[in-house]
Motif scaffolding. Structure first.
Motif, PDB file in Angstrom:
ATOM      1  N   ASP A  26       0.835  -1.201   0.000  1.00  0.00           N
ATOM      2  CA  ASP A  26       0.000   0.000   0.000  1.00  0.00           C
ATOM      3  C   ASP A  26       0.875   1.258   0.000  1.00  0.00           C
ATOM      4  N   ASP A  27       1.941   1.218  -0.789  1.00  0.00           N
ATOM      5  CA  ASP A  27       2.887   2.331  -0.938  1.00  0.00           C
ATOM      6  C   ASP A  27       2.529   3.086  -2.220  1.00  0.00           C
ATOM      7  N   MET A  28       1.616   4.049  -2.096  1.00  0.00           N
ATOM      8  CA  MET A  28       1.124   4.751  -3.281  1.00  0.00           C
ATOM      9  C   MET A  28       2.200   5.577  -3.979  1.00  0.00           C
ATOM     10  N   MET A  29       3.139   6.156  -3.237  1.00  0.00           N
ATOM     11  CA  MET A  29       4.236   6.877  -3.880  1.00  0.00           C
ATOM     12  C   MET A  29       5.072   5.904  -4.712  1.00  0.00           C
ATOM     13  N   GLY A  30       5.297   4.715  -4.175  1.00  0.00           N
ATOM     14  CA  GLY A  30       6.026   3.689  -4.906  1.00  0.00           C
ATOM     15  C   GLY A  30       5.300   3.251  -6.158  1.00  0.00           C
ATOM     16  N   VAL A  31       3.984   3.113  -6.074  1.00  0.00           N
ATOM     17  CA  VAL A  31       3.176   2.726  -7.240  1.00  0.00           C
ATOM     18  C   VAL A  31       3.210   3.842  -8.281  1.00  0.00           C
ATOM     19  N   TYR A  32       3.012   5.063  -7.826  1.00  0.00           N
ATOM     20  CA  TYR A  32       2.903   6.226  -8.716  1.00  0.00           C
ATOM     21  C   TYR A  32       4.201   6.511  -9.464  1.00  0.00           C
ATOM     22  N   GLN A  33       5.340   6.198  -8.861  1.00  0.00           N
ATOM     23  CA  GLN A  33       6.620   6.495  -9.523  1.00  0.00           C
ATOM     24  C   GLN A  33       6.814   5.723 -10.814  1.00  0.00           C
ATOM     25  N   TYR A  34       6.108   4.605 -10.988  1.00  0.00           N
ATOM     26  CA  TYR A  34       6.244   3.796 -12.201  1.00  0.00           C
ATOM     27  C   TYR A  34       5.218   4.144 -13.267  1.00  0.00           C
ATOM     28  N   ALA A  35       4.288   5.060 -12.945  1.00  0.00           N
ATOM     29  CA  ALA A  35       3.276   5.482 -13.919  1.00  0.00           C
ATOM     30  C   ALA A  35       3.922   6.407 -14.950  1.00  0.00           C
ATOM     31  N   SER A  36       3.608   6.173 -16.207  1.00  0.00           N
ATOM     32  CA  SER A  36       4.151   7.003 -17.287  1.00  0.00           C
ATOM     33  C   SER A  36       3.552   8.410 -17.219  1.00  0.00           C
ATOM     34  N   GLY A  69      -4.294  11.886 -12.756  1.00  0.00           N
ATOM     35  CA  GLY A  69      -4.191  13.026 -11.847  1.00  0.00           C
ATOM     36  C   GLY A  69      -3.020  12.935 -10.886  1.00  0.00           C
ATOM     37  N   ASP A  70      -3.058  13.805  -9.882  1.00  0.00           N
ATOM     38  CA  ASP A  70      -1.972  13.858  -8.905  1.00  0.00           C
ATOM     39  C   ASP A  70      -1.981  12.610  -8.021  1.00  0.00           C
ATOM     40  N   ILE A  71      -1.021  12.523  -7.117  1.00  0.00           N
ATOM     41  CA  ILE A  71      -0.866  11.323  -6.288  1.00  0.00           C
ATOM     42  C   ILE A  71      -2.100  11.050  -5.427  1.00  0.00           C
ATOM     43  N   GLN A  72      -2.753  12.088  -4.905  1.00  0.00           N
ATOM     44  CA  GLN A  72      -3.935  11.879  -4.065  1.00  0.00           C
ATOM     45  C   GLN A  72      -5.085  11.296  -4.883  1.00  0.00           C
ATOM     46  N   THR A  73      -5.315  11.848  -6.060  1.00  0.00           N
ATOM     47  CA  THR A  73      -6.386  11.355  -6.931  1.00  0.00           C
ATOM     48  C   THR A  73      -6.066   9.937  -7.404  1.00  0.00           C
ATOM     49  N   PHE A  74      -4.812   9.719  -7.767  1.00  0.00           N
ATOM     50  CA  PHE A  74      -4.358   8.389  -8.194  1.00  0.00           C
ATOM     51  C   PHE A  74      -4.586   7.371  -7.080  1.00  0.00           C
ATOM     52  N   ALA A  75      -4.165   7.694  -5.855  1.00  0.00           N
ATOM     53  CA  ALA A  75      -4.313   6.779  -4.723  1.00  0.00           C
ATOM     54  C   ALA A  75      -5.782   6.458  -4.451  1.00  0.00           C
ATOM     55  N   MET A  76      -6.635   7.470  -4.531  1.00  0.00           N
ATOM     56  CA  MET A  76      -8.060   7.257  -4.308  1.00  0.00           C
ATOM     57  C   MET A  76      -8.628   6.305  -5.376  1.00  0.00           C
ATOM     58  N   MET A  77      -8.207   6.475  -6.629  1.00  0.00           N
ATOM     59  CA  MET A  77      -8.667   5.618  -7.713  1.00  0.00           C
ATOM     60  C   MET A  77      -8.218   4.172  -7.492  1.00  0.00           C
ATOM     61  N   VAL A  78      -6.956   3.978  -7.095  1.00  0.00           N
ATOM     62  CA  VAL A  78      -6.421   2.630  -6.913  1.00  0.00           C
ATOM     63  C   VAL A  78      -7.088   1.920  -5.739  1.00  0.00           C
ATOM     64  N   ARG A  79      -7.422   2.638  -4.706  1.00  0.00           N
ATOM     65  CA  ARG A  79      -7.990   2.028  -3.501  1.00  0.00           C
ATOM     66  C   ARG A  79      -9.486   1.742  -3.615  1.00  0.00           C
ATOM     67  N   GLN A  80     -10.079   2.077  -4.767  1.00  0.00           N
ATOM     68  CA  GLN A  80     -11.519   1.867  -4.952  1.00  0.00           C
ATOM     69  C   GLN A  80     -11.770   0.977  -6.156  1.00  0.00           C
ATOM     70  N   GLY A  81     -12.999   0.579  -6.294  1.00  0.00           N
ATOM     71  CA  GLY A  81     -13.453  -0.123  -7.490  1.00  0.00           C
ATOM     72  C   GLY A  81     -12.622  -1.331  -7.864  1.00  0.00           C
ATOM     73  N   PRO A  82     -12.371  -1.490  -9.157  1.00  0.00           N
ATOM     74  CA  PRO A  82     -11.739  -2.722  -9.631  1.00  0.00           C
ATOM     75  C   PRO A  82     -10.263  -2.864  -9.241  1.00  0.00           C
ATOM     76  N   TYR A  83      -9.650  -1.803  -8.736  1.00  0.00           N
ATOM     77  CA  TYR A  83      -8.226  -1.865  -8.393  1.00  0.00           C
ATOM     78  C   TYR A  83      -7.965  -2.193  -6.927  1.00  0.00           C
ATOM     79  N   LYS A  84      -8.989  -2.131  -6.077  1.00  0.00           N
ATOM     80  CA  LYS A  84      -8.774  -2.298  -4.635  1.00  0.00           C
ATOM     81  C   LYS A  84      -8.227  -3.678  -4.272  1.00  0.00           C
ATOM     82  N   SER A  85      -8.446  -4.677  -5.119  1.00  0.00           N
ATOM     83  CA  SER A  85      -7.910  -6.017  -4.848  1.00  0.00           C
ATOM     84  C   SER A  85      -6.387  -6.063  -4.923  1.00  0.00           C
ATOM     85  N   LEU A  86      -5.779  -5.055  -5.555  1.00  0.00           N
ATOM     86  CA  LEU A  86      -4.321  -5.010  -5.664  1.00  0.00           C
ATOM     87  C   LEU A  86      -3.659  -4.607  -4.350  1.00  0.00           C
TER      88      LEU A  86
END
Length: 165
Positions: free
Chosen positions: A63-73, A81-98
Motif C-alpha cells: 500500500d505504498d502509493m508513492m512507490g506505485v505512482y513512480q512507475y506510472a508514465s 491526476g496527482d498522487i492523491q487522486t491516483f491513490a483514491m482511484m487505486v484504492r476503490q473499485g476494480p483496483y482495490k484487490s491489488l
C-alpha cells in the motif's frame, strides 16, 4: 549506484511462471522473481519491463502509493491526476484487490508494437466473508512502454493497468 537494483525477499508474494516465455532473459528474470520481489531504486533504460511490473506489484502489496505512482508514465499520470487522486482511484473499485494482495502470478506476456503487456492474476488479501476454498482471484493487464520525455526518457513505465473482466 544510483541506478542499482535492490532485491528484497518477500515471503508473502511469489511470482509463478505459468506461460511460455519467448526469450531466455525473460525466463531468467521471472525465475528469479519467483524467489524474491524487486524494488527498483531508480529507473534507467536498462531496467526491464518485468522489473518495473514486479516493483509496482511490491508497492501495491505494501500500500505504498508513492512507490506505485513512480512507475506510472507521464501519459498515465495525466489521465489519473496527482498522487492523491491516483491513490483514491487505486484504492476503490476494480483496483482495490491489488492493495495488500497475498500473491501475484504473471500468466502471460506479449508484445504489441513498442509496448509490452503482462496478464497478472492477483489473490487479494484475506476477505473475512470468504473461506479459503472460495477465495476470489482477479486478473489485470499491465501495459508498459518506454517513456519518450522527461527525466525517465528511455525507461519502461506503466501506461495502463486494465481489469481483465
Amino acid at each position: 549506484l544510483d541506478r542499482a537494483l535492490v532485491v528484497t525477499l518477500s515471503l508473502s508474494t511469489k511470482i509463478n511462471m505459468m506461460a511460455r516465455y519467448t526469450s531466455v532473459w525473460s525466463f531468467l528474470v521471472l525465475l528469479l522473481a519467483s524467489q524474491c520481489m524487486y524494488h527498483v531504486e531508480s529507473l534507467s533504460p536498462s531496467t526491464t519491463p518485468e522489473q518495473v511490473l514486479l516493483s509496482q506489484l511490491s508497492a501495491l502489496q505494501k500500500d505504498d502509493m508513492m512507490g506505485v505512482y513512480q512507475y506510472a508514465s507521464p501519459n498515465n499520470k495525466r489521465r489519473t491526476g496527482d498522487i492523491q487522486t491516483f491513490a483514491m482511484m487505486v484504492r476503490q473499485g476494480p483496483y482495490k484487490s491489488l492493495i495488500g494482495h497475498k500473491q501475484a502470478d504473471i500468466l502471460m506476456t506479449s508484445n504489441i508494437a513498442a509496448s509490452k503487456q503482462f496478464l497478472v492474476r492477483v489473490l487479494p488479501a484475506d476477505d473475512p466473508t470468504r473461506t479459503s476454498s472460495n477465495q476470489k482471484v482477479v486478473e489485470y493487464w499491465w501495459s508498459l512502454s518506454r517513456c519518450q520525455v522527461g527525466p525517465n526518457a528511455g525507461c519502461y513505465m506503466v501506461d495502463a493497468v486494465i481489469p481483465n473482466l
